[in-house]
Design a protein around this motif. Structure first.
Motif, PDB file in Angstrom:
ATOM      1  N   LYS A   1     -20.112  35.734-131.906  1.00  0.00           N
ATOM      2  CA  LYS A   1     -21.158  36.431-131.144  1.00  0.00           C
ATOM      3  C   LYS A   1     -21.851  35.453-130.197  1.00  0.00           C
ATOM      4  O   LYS A   1     -22.087  35.759-129.016  1.00  0.00           O
ATOM      5  CB  LYS A   1     -22.169  37.062-132.103  1.00  0.00           C
ATOM      6  CG  LYS A   1     -23.289  37.836-131.409  1.00  0.00           C
ATOM      7  CD  LYS A   1     -24.193  38.484-132.445  1.00  0.00           C
ATOM      8  CE  LYS A   1     -25.315  39.272-131.780  1.00  0.00           C
ATOM      9  NZ  LYS A   1     -26.245  38.412-131.019  1.00  0.00           N
ATOM     10  N   ASP A   2     -22.164  34.268-130.705  1.00  0.00           N
ATOM     11  CA  ASP A   2     -22.818  33.257-129.879  1.00  0.00           C
ATOM     12  C   ASP A   2     -21.890  32.761-128.767  1.00  0.00           C
ATOM     13  O   ASP A   2     -22.332  32.509-127.641  1.00  0.00           O
ATOM     14  CB  ASP A   2     -23.265  32.073-130.746  1.00  0.00           C
ATOM     15  CG  ASP A   2     -24.430  32.418-131.652  1.00  0.00           C
ATOM     16  OD1 ASP A   2     -25.152  33.388-131.333  1.00  0.00           O
ATOM     17  OD2 ASP A   2     -24.623  31.748-132.668  1.00  0.00           O
TER      18      ASP A   2
ATOM     19  N   ASP B   1     -19.522  34.495-127.366  1.00  0.00           N
ATOM     20  CA  ASP B   1     -19.441  35.582-126.384  1.00  0.00           C
ATOM     21  C   ASP B   1     -20.645  35.535-125.440  1.00  0.00           C
ATOM     22  O   ASP B   1     -20.507  35.713-124.220  1.00  0.00           O
ATOM     23  CB  ASP B   1     -19.378  36.921-127.120  1.00  0.00           C
ATOM     24  CG  ASP B   1     -18.980  38.072-126.200  1.00  0.00           C
ATOM     25  OD1 ASP B   1     -18.342  37.814-125.156  1.00  0.00           O
ATOM     26  OD2 ASP B   1     -19.293  39.222-126.519  1.00  0.00           O
ATOM     27  N   GLU B   2     -21.826  35.293-125.983  1.00  0.00           N
ATOM     28  CA  GLU B   2     -23.035  35.198-125.164  1.00  0.00           C
ATOM     29  C   GLU B   2     -22.957  34.001-124.224  1.00  0.00           C
ATOM     30  O   GLU B   2     -23.352  34.092-123.051  1.00  0.00           O
ATOM     31  CB  GLU B   2     -24.266  35.096-126.064  1.00  0.00           C
ATOM     32  CG  GLU B   2     -24.561  36.375-126.843  1.00  0.00           C
ATOM     33  CD  GLU B   2     -25.693  36.212-127.839  1.00  0.00           C
ATOM     34  OE1 GLU B   2     -26.255  35.076-127.913  1.00  0.00           O
ATOM     35  OE2 GLU B   2     -26.019  37.182-128.554  1.00  0.00           O
TER      36      GLU B   2
ATOM     37  N   SER C   1     -20.677  34.761-121.339  1.00  0.00           N
ATOM     38  CA  SER C   1     -21.333  35.610-120.338  1.00  0.00           C
ATOM     39  C   SER C   1     -22.196  34.777-119.398  1.00  0.00           C
ATOM     40  O   SER C   1     -22.185  34.987-118.181  1.00  0.00           O
ATOM     41  CB  SER C   1     -22.192  36.680-121.030  1.00  0.00           C
ATOM     42  OG  SER C   1     -21.382  37.576-121.758  1.00  0.00           O
TER      43      SER C   1
ATOM     44  N   LYS D   1     -28.029  27.179-124.816  1.00  0.00           N
ATOM     45  CA  LYS D   1     -27.132  27.919-125.700  1.00  0.00           C
ATOM     46  C   LYS D   1     -26.066  27.008-126.289  1.00  0.00           C
ATOM     47  O   LYS D   1     -25.736  27.110-127.481  1.00  0.00           O
ATOM     48  CB  LYS D   1     -26.465  29.072-124.924  1.00  0.00           C
ATOM     49  CG  LYS D   1     -25.712  30.057-125.792  1.00  0.00           C
ATOM     50  CD  LYS D   1     -26.642  30.819-126.705  1.00  0.00           C
ATOM     51  CE  LYS D   1     -25.927  31.817-127.559  1.00  0.00           C
ATOM     52  NZ  LYS D   1     -26.815  32.554-128.471  1.00  0.00           N
TER      53      LYS D   1
END
Length: 277
Positions: A206-207, A209-210, A213, A267
């Motif tokens: 999930k991280d 994927d972020e 983006s 991130k």
């Protein structure tokens, strides 16, 4: 262990088949009438196929990557269309934000996009994909069990790639950021194609994927900035009113890129810290 390996391989084969079907469906749609949703979906399907092929080859010593290389021309042509579409979208977004218009730059982007679309459709007609090529692509990934002696743990192949990314220096330039995004996309697609293992990997994906983006947005802004600067410096005279507007545009895009880069750095640091804990 052999049974577990076989399950992973079968899961990968199912994802391969799904991506191959999506690639064929969207390529045929583009041949009938080019549209950007189909171009995006075709490119996404091919990215997944390339990732699965590399994973399978690394794990088994095979060479099915050669099967997808036959589609490199179409993949690149579709990529050029997608880049032009993103640039035109950003031009209109910033025009609204700055409350002005860039008619010459907008026209340049529209003509370039139309030209790339025509080339893509010409490539599809000049180099049509045969029934045999489609069959070869769909059957390239075997769904049968591979012996444990030949099959390295597929999950470990993915983990090793992540460890390599995790150990890299913080990204700071366009080439490094592009390579980081490609590596993270590879990890994301391949890990998603395997059976779920534990919650920690699901959180990591999930991280990732972020982060992908954020990297994608930065890349779009970077390419757009280059197009705007090239157009301003190569095709406009300073006396043309749009020259000053484009100068302002480049400055605003650069600022948004910097803000996006700071978000990427945060991130990326957060990801590495979470994995180290």
């Amino acid at each position: 262990m052999a049974r577990q390996d076989a399950l992973e391989l079968n899961s990968l084969a199912k994802h391969w088949q799904s991506a191959a079907d999506a690639f064929e469906k969207n390529l045929l749609a583009i041949a009938r009438r080019a549209n950007h949703e189909a171009i995006h979906d075709a490119r996404l399907a091919m990215k997944k196929l390339r990732s699965y092929a590399t994973l399978y080859d690394d794990a088994t010593g095979s060479a099915i990557r050669k099967t997808v290389e036959k589609f490199a021309l179409l993949y690149r042509a579709a990529g050029a269309c997608r880049d032009q579409y993103n640039a035109l979208r950003l031009a209109r977004k910033f025009a609204q934000k700055l409350e002005c218009e860039f008619p010459l730059f907008d026209a340049r982007l529209r003509f370039a996009m139309q030209s790339d679309l025509r080339y893509l459709r010409y490539a599809l007609s000049a180099c049509p994909v045969s029934t045999e090529d489609w069959r070869a692509l769909k059957q390239a990934m075997p769904a049968t069990k591979v012996s444990s002696a030949r099959l390295k743990p597929i999950r470990r192949v993915i983990e090793e790639r992540w460890e390599s990314v995790e150990a890299s220096d913080p990204p700071d330039d366009a080439e490094t950021l592009h390579d980081l995004r490609k590596a993270l996309k590879w990890i994301l697609y391949c890990a998603q194609a395997l059976p779920e293992r534990d919650g920690s990997w699901q959180k990591l994906l999930k991280d990732i994927d972020e982060l992908c983006s954020l990297l994608g947005k930065w890349q779009d802004l970077h390419q757009f900035e280059r197009r705007a600067k090239t157009f301003k410096e190569s095709l406009l005279r300073k006396s043309v009113g749009e020259y000053a507007l484009l100068k302002r545009l480049v400055k605003v895009v650069k600022a948004e890129k910097a803000a996006n880069h700071r978000a990427i750095a945060r991130k990326f640091a957060s990801l590495r810290k979470a994995r180290a804990a």
